[in-house]
Design a protein around this motif. Sequence first.
Motif: not given
Length: 263
Positions: A101-105, A108-110, A113, A159
Motif C-alpha cells: 500500500h502507499r501511505p494514505t491519509a 481516505d483509508a480503506t 489498507f 499517511g
Amino acid sequence: MEQSLLGLSGKVALVTGGAAGIGRGCAMMLARAGCNIAIADLDKKGAEKTAREIHGMARRSAAVEVDVRKPESIAKMLEETVKALGRLDICINNVGGLTGHRPTAFLDATPAFFEDVINNNLRATYWCCHAEAKSFIARGVGGSIINISSLAGIRAVQGLSPYGAAKAGIINLTQNLALELAPYGIRVNAIAPATTGTEKMTERMAKGDFKAVEEANPMKRLASPEDMGGAAVYLASALASYVTGHTIVVDGGVSLTTPRPAP
Ligand SMILES: NC(=O)c1ccc[n+]([C@@H]2O[C@H](COP(=O)([O-])OP(=O)(O)OC[C@H]3O[C@@H](n4cnc5c(N)ncnc54)[C@H](O)[C@@H]3O)[C@@H](O)[C@H]2O)c1
C-alpha cells in the motif's frame, strides 16, 4: 569483541523476512557474532540465496518458506528450523511494512489498507511470539525474542496511521510478553528503526527524498540494515541477559529533532 563475551557462538537464530532488507542485515550480523541462522521468508529463492551467503561465512544455515500471516505456517517454520539446525535460541520477528500500500491519509483509508497492514505487522508478530514462546517452553529452554517495530510506532508520520498503530502495538506487546515470559527464561525486546536504506527503500525513494531524509538526520545518513543488526546482536547476546521489555530506538538521533514544516 570476544565472541565469548556475547555468548552467541553456536546459538541458532531464526529471522522472519530474512531474505532481504533489515532482516537480512540482522541475519548477517548475528552470523558474524557466531550464530547459525534460519532464514524464513515468503520468498523461498531469496531465503535460499541469503542462507547460502551465511553458509559461506562458515556458519550453518537453513532456508524455510513461511507466510507469517498464517499460524499453521508459523508452526511449520519452527519445526523445520529445529529439525534443520538442531536447536532454536533467538527469534527475530521482522516481517512487516506497508504490504504494497502507499501511505494514505486517515480520511481516505480503506478496510484493505487497515487490515493488510495490521495483519502483516501486529497480528503476524503476535502469533509468531506465541508459537516461539511455546516452542522454547516445550523444549525446556530459555530464549530471546526480538520484534521489529518502527520509529513510526513512537511518533506520528503522515499517511501511516495503521502502520504506526501496529508498530506501537508491537512495543506494548513486547512489554506484556516480557512480563509474562520472564519466569520461563524468555526475554522479549524490540528495535525501532528509523528510515533504513534497504534495497527496496533505496529503489522506492526518489533521489530528492533520499537527500532530504539524510539531511534531516543529525548523523547525515540513512540507517543501514546492519545498524539494526548491531542492536539485534546486543539484545540477543549475554550482554543483555538482564534486559527485557525494552525497545531500542536506532535512528541516528532523528527523534531528538523537531520536524520542520515544508518550506
Ligand atoms: N526499511 C525501513 O525504512 C524501515 C523502517 C522502520 C521499520 N521497518 C520495519 O522493518 C521490518 C523489515 O522491513 P524492510 O524494509 O527490511 O522490508 P523489505 O520489504 O526490504 O523485506 C521484507 C522481507 O519480508 C518478506 N515477507 C514479506 N511478507 C512476508 C510474509 N507474510 N511472510 C514471510 N515473509 C514475508 C519479504 O519477502 C522480504 O524478504 C518491517 O517490520 C518494517 O516495518 C523498516
